[in-house]
Write an enzyme that holds these catalytic residues in place. Sequence first.
Site, short mmCIF file in Angstrom:
data_model
loop_
_atom_site.label_atom_id
_atom_site.label_comp_id
_atom_site.label_asym_id
_atom_site.label_seq_id
_atom_site.Cartn_x
_atom_site.Cartn_y
_atom_site.Cartn_z
CG ASN A 224 -1.27 49.36 32.69
OD1 ASN A 224 -1.14 50.58 32.71
ND2 ASN A 224 -1.76 48.73 31.65
N GLY B 169 2.09 62.06 43.53
CA GLY B 169 1.08 62.10 44.58
C GLY B 169 -0.17 61.34 44.22
N GLY C 178 -4.13 60.46 43.36
CA GLY C 178 -5.04 60.99 42.36
C GLY C 178 -5.91 62.10 42.91
N GLY D 47 -3.41 64.72 41.50
CA GLY D 47 -4.10 64.59 40.21
C GLY D 47 -5.24 65.60 40.12
CD GLU E 226 -6.14 56.61 24.45
OE1 GLU E 226 -6.65 55.47 24.34
OE2 GLU E 226 -6.05 57.40 23.51
P1 NAD Z 1 -6.70 55.08 37.87
O1 NAD Z 1 -7.79 55.73 37.08
O2 NAD Z 1 -6.98 54.69 39.26
O3 NAD Z 1 -5.42 56.03 37.94
C1 NAD Z 1 -4.78 56.52 36.79
C2 NAD Z 1 -4.08 57.82 37.12
O4 NAD Z 1 -5.07 58.79 37.44
C3 NAD Z 1 -3.17 57.73 38.35
O5 NAD Z 1 -2.03 58.53 38.13
C4 NAD Z 1 -4.03 58.32 39.45
O6 NAD Z 1 -3.32 58.88 40.51
C5 NAD Z 1 -4.78 59.40 38.68
N1 NAD Z 1 -6.02 59.87 39.30
C6 NAD Z 1 -6.86 59.18 40.10
N2 NAD Z 1 -7.86 59.99 40.52
C7 NAD Z 1 -7.65 61.20 39.94
C8 NAD Z 1 -8.33 62.45 39.99
N3 NAD Z 1 -9.42 62.64 40.75
N4 NAD Z 1 -7.83 63.47 39.28
C9 NAD Z 1 -6.73 63.32 38.52
N5 NAD Z 1 -6.03 62.18 38.46
C10 NAD Z 1 -6.49 61.12 39.16
O7 NAD Z 1 -6.22 53.86 37.00
P2 NAD Z 1 -5.11 52.76 37.38
O8 NAD Z 1 -5.70 51.83 38.38
O9 NAD Z 1 -3.83 53.44 37.67
O10 NAD Z 1 -4.93 52.02 35.99
C11 NAD Z 1 -5.70 50.94 35.57
C12 NAD Z 1 -6.73 51.38 34.55
O11 NAD Z 1 -6.10 52.02 33.45
C13 NAD Z 1 -7.48 50.21 33.95
O12 NAD Z 1 -8.84 50.53 33.88
C14 NAD Z 1 -6.89 50.10 32.55
O13 NAD Z 1 -7.73 49.51 31.59
C15 NAD Z 1 -6.62 51.53 32.24
N6 NAD Z 1 -5.64 51.64 31.16
C16 NAD Z 1 -6.05 52.08 29.94
C17 NAD Z 1 -5.15 52.17 28.88
C18 NAD Z 1 -5.57 52.66 27.53
O14 NAD Z 1 -4.69 52.98 26.73
N7 NAD Z 1 -6.84 52.75 27.23
C19 NAD Z 1 -3.82 51.80 29.10
C20 NAD Z 1 -3.44 51.35 30.36
C21 NAD Z 1 -4.36 51.28 31.39
#
Ligand code: NAD
Length: 479
Positions: A150, A204, A206, A210, A248
């Site tokens: 985001n 790559g 997640g 990830g 976070e």
């Molecule tokens: P997501 O959890 O789908 O992905 C975030 C990151 O994690 C990506 O880089 C993704 O590839 C990685 N990821 C996914 N599965 C993984 C795994 N099994 N192991 C390691 N890494 C993995 O989130 P998103 O859709 O990219 O972002 C939106 C979310 O982020 C919303 O819920 C939003 O509220 C949250 N967010 C929180 C904050 C905060 O500061 N609290 C800030 C921005 C966004």
Amino acid sequence: MNIQNFINGKYINPINDNWINNYNPSNGEIYGQTPNSSKEDLENAYISANSAFKQWSQTTLEDRSRILIKISELLEANLQRFAEAESKDNGKPISLAKSVDIPRAASNFRFFGNAITQFASESHESVGQQAINYTLRQPIGVVGCISPWNLPLYLFTWKIAPAIAAGNCIVAKPSEITPMTAFLLGEICNEAGLPKGVLNIVHGLGNTTGQAIIEHPNIKAISFTGGTETGAHIAKVAAPMFKKLSLELGGKNPNIIFADCDYDNMLETTVRSSFANQGQICLCGSRIFVEKNIYKKFKSDFVEKVKQLKVGHPSKEDTNIGALVSKPHLEKVMSYINVAKKEDGTILCGGNKVTVKNYENGYYLEPTVIEVKTDECRINQEEIFGPVVTIMPFNTEDDVLEMANKVKYGLSATLWTNNLKRTMRMSNQLQAGIVWVNTWMLRDLRTPFGGIKASGVGREGGFEALRFFTEAKNVCIKY
Ligand code: NAD
């Protein structure tokens, strides 16, 4: 344009030649490929980081600081190029990328470049025991940083800058949905003189790249920003290896409006806190509660203002609402609008896809305001993370406090009132990591940032981040 991994200061393709498509949300077209890096790529990144650690951890604070500030200056010098890349990759209005995303990424480096020179540790004299204790705050080693789509460069650098400042070396992964600006950052780091291997960026998915980061036994700490479910998964994988974790996560933040507020300021800010970045900011105030005696007026003024927001191509300077980040995300947000209809919510404005001329396949959605009858409905409880807000009236301070706290999340809350006693009472009792009173998104990078409940564990920002990225060691000397 193909994106490459950045390992040991060099751009390289993934070993297994496995790629994923990178989409432009403004027109739905594929405009490049991103590596889907494997365990082997990750291992190379780890080896590179580990080899750089000894020297980097011994680099003087002055030198670390100088390099971080240089990165910041180079980002500023490349503002237009980075902002264009961010806007194209993410769908956000170019005006936002230029005024918020890239300047903030530059500030992250400048801030931590300065902060590390002021980071101090404690000493305790054990009076009567002829001993002195002092605390060393030592870098952890190789740490993993994983960020969402985001606020791509903004959040990526929010982790990287303090990790490097504290003397760690990094294996980092940006979101596979928005990899572009992290890709460009490598070049800037080389130009600024960051030694090879201090920052390694692997791209790559997640569940492949990830997952390889979080499973790596020698990556000792993970700083993650993303969804709550992913955070829970990471915690499960990391816990048996006793990794240090900063998570976070998601939010469903209340925006509480009392009749005694400064109305015009509140109205203008509420439009922003609802729809900035297409509502895709974890801090957006997606549940709006309005004191009953001004509810009718607020409803009509707010809807009128929201209808004036211009949905358009992200590259146009007058666009207020760009494209949502991806097709699946657009579909997810739309599905919540259908849930609202089933739940007896009233759509006061928006709710439909928007066709932007010449960009018919882009992921555009009208900013949507839904009046709900109860705070317990799904659209008021679950994170939608798009340009959708709910509104409903409340009677008393106690009622609204209960509703505000009755969600699983606890990231931020916004309060609009000019009553000092109420401000104090409510900010003490709101279950959130951040409470904004008569403002929103006003950030001071020295403050602790993070959430409670399902919004996360740990705090970032200021010295909190430097504490996270170091291990405290007590040395006790008997004299
Ligand atoms: P997501 O959890 O789908 O992905 C975030 C990151 O994690 C990506 O880089 C993704 O590839 C990685 N990821 C996914 N599965 C993984 C795994 N099994 N192991 C390691 N890494 C993995 O989130 P998103 O859709 O990219 O972002 C939106 C979310 O982020 C919303 O819920 C939003 O509220 C949250 N967010 C929180 C904050 C905060 O500061 N609290 C800030 C921005 C966004």
